[in-house]
Write an enzyme that holds these catalytic residues in place. Structure first.
Site, short mmCIF file in Angstrom:
data_model
loop_
_atom_site.label_atom_id
_atom_site.label_comp_id
_atom_site.label_asym_id
_atom_site.label_seq_id
_atom_site.Cartn_x
_atom_site.Cartn_y
_atom_site.Cartn_z
N GLY A 286 38.03 37.99 50.64
CA GLY A 286 38.69 37.25 50.66
C GLY A 286 37.72 35.83 51.80
O GLY A 286 38.09 34.99 51.30
N TRP B 93 35.19 34.63 49.10
CA TRP B 93 35.48 33.33 48.03
C TRP B 93 36.34 32.61 48.57
O TRP B 93 36.47 31.18 48.42
CB TRP B 93 35.14 34.17 46.78
CG TRP B 93 33.94 34.02 46.32
CD1 TRP B 93 32.68 34.74 47.23
CD2 TRP B 93 33.21 34.22 45.60
NE1 TRP B 93 31.68 34.67 46.25
CE2 TRP B 93 31.93 34.96 44.98
CE3 TRP B 93 33.69 33.61 43.50
CZ2 TRP B 93 31.47 34.38 44.07
CZ3 TRP B 93 33.39 33.60 42.75
CH2 TRP B 93 31.73 34.00 43.11
N ASP C 25 43.92 39.53 43.33
CA ASP C 25 43.41 41.29 43.47
C ASP C 25 43.98 42.00 42.95
O ASP C 25 45.34 42.41 43.51
CB ASP C 25 42.75 41.79 44.55
CG ASP C 25 41.13 42.88 44.30
OD1 ASP C 25 39.69 42.05 43.93
OD2 ASP C 25 41.84 43.41 44.42
N ASP D 264 46.95 42.88 38.46
CA ASP D 264 46.18 43.04 37.78
C ASP D 264 46.23 41.93 36.56
O ASP D 264 46.50 41.43 35.40
CB ASP D 264 46.78 44.72 37.23
CG ASP D 264 44.86 44.96 36.23
OD1 ASP D 264 44.16 44.05 35.71
OD2 ASP D 264 44.94 46.51 35.85
N ASP E 167 34.53 36.65 40.88
CA ASP E 167 34.10 37.60 41.27
C ASP E 167 34.46 38.25 41.16
O ASP E 167 33.80 39.94 41.90
CB ASP E 167 33.65 37.39 43.05
CG ASP E 167 32.16 38.05 43.77
OD1 ASP E 167 31.16 38.51 42.57
OD2 ASP E 167 32.34 38.22 44.76
N LYS F 63 30.96 36.54 37.88
CA LYS F 63 30.26 37.33 38.11
C LYS F 63 29.92 38.16 36.22
O LYS F 63 31.43 38.56 36.30
CB LYS F 63 29.87 38.31 39.09
CG LYS F 63 29.13 39.31 39.11
CD LYS F 63 29.28 40.14 40.54
CE LYS F 63 30.04 41.05 41.69
NZ LYS F 63 30.47 40.97 42.69
#
Ligand SMILES: C[S@@+](CC[C@H](N)C(=O)[O-])C[C@H]1O[C@@H](n2cnc3c(N)ncnc32)[C@H](O)[C@@H]1O
Length: 245
Positions: free
Chosen positions: A55, A57, A75, A91, A116, A156
């Protein structure tokens, strides 16, 4: 307090700082540095945080959007509630998760997608990098589908084969695409961030980002196959095989 914890903390100022400022992860500083350089999140924005656990970000995004904004985190893992944000378990590769996100956007506009996302690392760089590439490409497709024109996207990526395909796919969808390595990333890390600004009203070329990256991989001699027996069974991931003659 273990000796190892003490030594790691002493060596890692980001970790120490994150703890003292109440951020759940040192990675919060990576988003802060991206935000400082690119101003990707604006006050009042609706932001989707893909791969938000634990958590860090999400906390930074809540600060940046202010009270008039909205932050939705998602997540695979359960994220403890973050004040000012909606956190979902799901997902990102599943349609049902996208439907849930869309319900939370509730007919409003999504202005920014931050991701990320990272696989559970196997320790084998090629495997980890291939799975990361697929997850980031998926995040790009989600951003392409859900973002308002003009919106921003950060993801990322692990340096390695196929990354140029992802950059190309991003350039077909955003007017500005750059790479940025925050100093808060560990120095030995091979991660970098793709920062994409001003989503175009329509992609410059038809087809998904995933298709574009798969075509790129094929062009550099990496064949992507769907069902291959392997020791590791990642949830998703390009399987790299030498090209068949
Ligand atoms: C590096 S962590 C994110 C850290 C987070 N940005 C923070 O600051 O606290 C990467 C996350 O991506 C999540 N992830 C991996 N695959 C995913 C998927 N298919 N859908 C949703 N989340 C996923 C992992 O569960 C993991 O929690």
């Amino acid at each position: 307090m273990s000796k190892r914890w003490y030594q790691e903390n002493k060596r890692d100022p980001w970790r120490r700082d994150a703890k003292s400022k109440g951020y759940r992860a040192r990675s919060a500083y990576k988003l802060k540095q991206i935000q400082e350089k690119f101003g990707i999140i604006r006050k009042g924005d609706c932001v989707l945080d893909i791969g938000c656990h634990p958590g860090g970000w999400t906390q930074v995004a809540v600060e940046e959007v202010g009270e008039s904004g909205k932050v939705i985190g998602v997540d695979l893992l359960v994220t403890s509630p973050v004040e000012g944000a909606i956190v979902l378990v799901g997902d990102i590769t599943h349609d049902s998760t996208i439907e849930e996100i869309t319900r939370e956007i509730a007919g409003g506009q999504l202005n920014c997608v931050i991701s990320d996302i990272s696989p559970r690392l196997t320790g084998r760089y090629d495997t980890d990098q291939a799975i990361s590439l697929e997850l980031s490409t998926m995040a790009l497709d989600v951003a392409s589908d859900l973002l308002v024109p003009g919106g921003g996207f950060v993801t990322k990526v692990f340096q390695g084969a196929g990354i140029e395909g992802l950059v190309e796919a991003a350039k077909l969808r955003f007017s500005s695409v750059g790479r940025f390595s925050p100093t808060a990333s560990r120095s030995a890390s091979s991660e970098t961030y793709l920062v994409c600004q001003r989503k175009l009203p329509e992609p410059k070329k038809e087809g998904s980002a995933m298709q574009h990256v798969e075509d790129h991989l094929a062009s550099i001699g990496i064949v992507v196959e769907e069902d291959i027996d392997q020791e590791i069974d990642p949830i998703v991931g390009f399987r790299k095989l030498p090209k068949k003659e």
